[in-house]
Write an enzyme that holds these catalytic residues in place. Structure first.
Site, PDB file in Angstrom:
ATOM      1  N   CYS A  87      19.193 -10.881 -46.309  1.00  0.00           N
ATOM      2  CA  CYS A  87      19.466 -10.633 -45.116  1.00  0.00           C
ATOM      3  C   CYS A  87      21.043 -11.308 -44.639  1.00  0.00           C
ATOM      4  CB  CYS A  87      18.437 -10.760 -44.066  1.00  0.00           C
ATOM      5  SG  CYS A  87      18.272 -12.800 -43.630  1.00  0.00           S
ATOM      6  N   LYS A  88      21.474 -11.029 -43.455  1.00  0.00           N
ATOM      7  CA  LYS A  88      22.756 -11.474 -43.155  1.00  0.00           C
ATOM      8  C   LYS A  88      22.861 -13.003 -43.728  1.00  0.00           C
ATOM      9  CE  LYS A  88      26.418 -12.072 -39.644  1.00  0.00           C
ATOM     10  NZ  LYS A  88      26.667 -12.180 -38.363  1.00  0.00           N
TER      11      LYS A  88
END
Length: 154
Positions: A87-88
């Site tokens: 994810c980020k």
């Protein structure tokens, strides 16, 4: 620092910057990427991909993706492939998906699975909503083993 953190022989976790580094992916033999975000890019490297379109928000329903992602990770592993979940920041969403996989396929408790992920990637910290969803998932996995009916509402 760009790195893929190895959870099992066939499962890695990272942030999106590392996930989009083709040298890292090919160096670790990654064949499948699960992108747990709505807006983060996929790597340019030709690998199979799955997007789990959720924000890092406690109100998001990540629970509904736990089985699908865990099953996908296991299928890739059984076929000799390697999966990267990201994810980020590689902290909350991806950590929750990896924890769910370890609970389902490695038969670890939520605490054991989370401690393993945290030991490999010290920055992991699922948000409160995802933690509650993981607790619910743990109960569901237990009831599947015992054959008891477990409500999935909530």
């Amino acid at each position: 620092m760009l790195q893929l953190c190895k959870l099992t022989d066939s499962l890695f976790i990272s942030n999106s910057r590392s996930a989009c580094d083709d040298k890292l992916l090919s160096g670790e033999g990654v064949t499948f990427c699960i992108n747990v975000s709505k807006q983060q890019p996929f790597p340019a490297l030709r690998v199979s991909t799955l997007r789990v379109p959720v924000f890092d928000d406690p109100a998001e329903n990540l629970h509904r993706y736990f089985d699908r992602c865990a099953d996908t990770i296991e299928d890739v592993s059984q076929q000799g492939g390697r999966t990267l979940v990201y994810c980020k920041n590689g902290r909350s969403r991806s950590a929750s998906i990896c924890t769910a996989y370890l609970m389902k396929y490695r038969n670890l408790s939520l605490q054991e699975a989370f401690e393993h992920v945290k030991s490999v990637r010290s920055t992991v910290d699922p948000n409160e909503g995802f933690w509650l969803q993981l607790q619910r998932y743990e109960g569901e996995l237990q009831s599947r083993k015992t054959g008891k009916n477990y409500s999935t509402s909530g």
